[in-house]
Motif scaffolding. Structure first.
Motif, PDB file in Angstrom:
ATOM      1  N   ARG A   1       0.869  -1.172   0.000  1.00  0.00           N
ATOM      2  CA  ARG A   1       0.000   0.000   0.000  1.00  0.00           C
ATOM      3  C   ARG A   1       0.902   1.217   0.000  1.00  0.00           C
ATOM      4  O   ARG A   1       1.986   1.195   0.582  1.00  0.00           O
ATOM      5  CB  ARG A   1      -0.888   0.000   1.235  1.00  0.00           C
ATOM      6  N   GLY A   2       0.467   2.271  -0.644  1.00  0.00           N
ATOM      7  CA  GLY A   2       1.290   3.466  -0.695  1.00  0.00           C
ATOM      8  C   GLY A   2       0.441   4.717  -0.752  1.00  0.00           C
ATOM      9  O   GLY A   2      -0.765   4.665  -0.998  1.00  0.00           O
ATOM     10  N   ALA A   3       1.072   5.832  -0.506  1.00  0.00           N
ATOM     11  CA  ALA A   3       0.413   7.135  -0.584  1.00  0.00           C
ATOM     12  C   ALA A   3       1.457   8.161  -0.994  1.00  0.00           C
ATOM     13  O   ALA A   3       2.631   8.048  -0.627  1.00  0.00           O
ATOM     14  CB  ALA A   3      -0.212   7.506   0.757  1.00  0.00           C
ATOM     15  N   TRP A   4       1.006   9.137  -1.736  1.00  0.00           N
ATOM     16  CA  TRP A   4       1.885  10.221  -2.129  1.00  0.00           C
ATOM     17  C   TRP A   4       1.956  11.231  -0.996  1.00  0.00           C
ATOM     18  O   TRP A   4       0.942  11.666  -0.469  1.00  0.00           O
ATOM     19  CB  TRP A   4       1.382  10.885  -3.408  1.00  0.00           C
ATOM     20  N   GLY A   5       3.158  11.606  -0.596  1.00  0.00           N
ATOM     21  CA  GLY A   5       3.361  12.592   0.446  1.00  0.00           C
ATOM     22  C   GLY A   5       3.252  14.001  -0.103  1.00  0.00           C
ATOM     23  O   GLY A   5       3.242  14.206  -1.322  1.00  0.00           O
ATOM     24  N   PRO A   6       3.178  14.985   0.777  1.00  0.00           N
ATOM     25  CA  PRO A   6       3.055  16.379   0.342  1.00  0.00           C
ATOM     26  C   PRO A   6       4.266  16.846  -0.485  1.00  0.00           C
ATOM     27  O   PRO A   6       4.152  17.775  -1.271  1.00  0.00           O
ATOM     28  CB  PRO A   6       2.935  17.167   1.643  1.00  0.00           C
ATOM     29  N   ASP A   7       5.394  16.145  -0.329  1.00  0.00           N
ATOM     30  CA  ASP A   7       6.590  16.506  -1.096  1.00  0.00           C
ATOM     31  C   ASP A   7       6.637  15.818  -2.456  1.00  0.00           C
ATOM     32  O   ASP A   7       7.594  15.967  -3.200  1.00  0.00           O
ATOM     33  CB  ASP A   7       7.848  16.169  -0.295  1.00  0.00           C
ATOM     34  N   GLY A   8       5.594  15.033  -2.759  1.00  0.00           N
ATOM     35  CA  GLY A   8       5.535  14.339  -4.041  1.00  0.00           C
ATOM     36  C   GLY A   8       6.208  12.978  -4.038  1.00  0.00           C
ATOM     37  O   GLY A   8       6.223  12.285  -5.053  1.00  0.00           O
ATOM     38  N   ALA A   9       6.749  12.552  -2.893  1.00  0.00           N
ATOM     39  CA  ALA A   9       7.405  11.249  -2.788  1.00  0.00           C
ATOM     40  C   ALA A   9       6.390  10.174  -2.412  1.00  0.00           C
ATOM     41  O   ALA A   9       5.450  10.424  -1.654  1.00  0.00           O
ATOM     42  CB  ALA A   9       8.513  11.308  -1.746  1.00  0.00           C
ATOM     43  N   LEU A  10       6.583   8.988  -2.945  1.00  0.00           N
ATOM     44  CA  LEU A  10       5.734   7.845  -2.615  1.00  0.00           C
ATOM     45  C   LEU A  10       6.180   7.268  -1.278  1.00  0.00           C
ATOM     46  O   LEU A  10       7.351   6.962  -1.074  1.00  0.00           O
ATOM     47  CB  LEU A  10       5.833   6.779  -3.707  1.00  0.00           C
ATOM     48  N   ARG A  11       5.238   7.130  -0.353  1.00  0.00           N
ATOM     49  CA  ARG A  11       5.502   6.517   0.952  1.00  0.00           C
ATOM     50  C   ARG A  11       4.870   5.143   0.983  1.00  0.00           C
ATOM     51  O   ARG A  11       3.682   5.008   0.697  1.00  0.00           O
ATOM     52  CB  ARG A  11       4.924   7.374   2.073  1.00  0.00           C
ATOM     53  N   LEU A  12       5.661   4.116   1.308  1.00  0.00           N
ATOM     54  CA  LEU A  12       5.133   2.763   1.425  1.00  0.00           C
ATOM     55  C   LEU A  12       4.521   2.587   2.808  1.00  0.00           C
ATOM     56  O   LEU A  12       5.118   2.945   3.816  1.00  0.00           O
ATOM     57  CB  LEU A  12       6.229   1.738   1.176  1.00  0.00           C
TER      58      LEU A  12
END
Length: 86
Positions: free
Chosen positions: A9-20
């Protein structure tokens, strides 16, 4: 621009980086192998004298291990159930 299916599962962070955010299949790594705690729980529950079981990853040790909690059926000798589990 290519779409790739991830096992996590992942989400895009406010900095544009993908967080697992963790695996979709709930596998954990133990000794370099994928292990499925729910499958281990089911196997433990199938043993004679076992009423219930829970399994989780223990990361307090140097190398991660599974930790199992087993509840014997009423009237069962806990020490004997522990021998069967081992």
């Amino acid at each position: 621009g290519r779409v790739v299916a991830l096992p996590d599962r992942g989400a895009w962070g406010p900095d544009g980086a993908l967080r697992l955010l963790g695996r979709k299949d709930e596998a954990v790594q133990v000794g370099g192998l994928n292990v499925f705690p729910r499958a281990v729980e089911a196997r433990l529950r199938g043993l004679p004298g076992v009423a219930d079981a829970a399994v989780r990853l223990d990361t307090t040790l140097r190398e991660p291990h599974l930790k199992a909690f087993v509840v014997p059926l009423p009237g069962e000798d806990g020490a004997e159930v522990a021998r069967r589990v081992e």
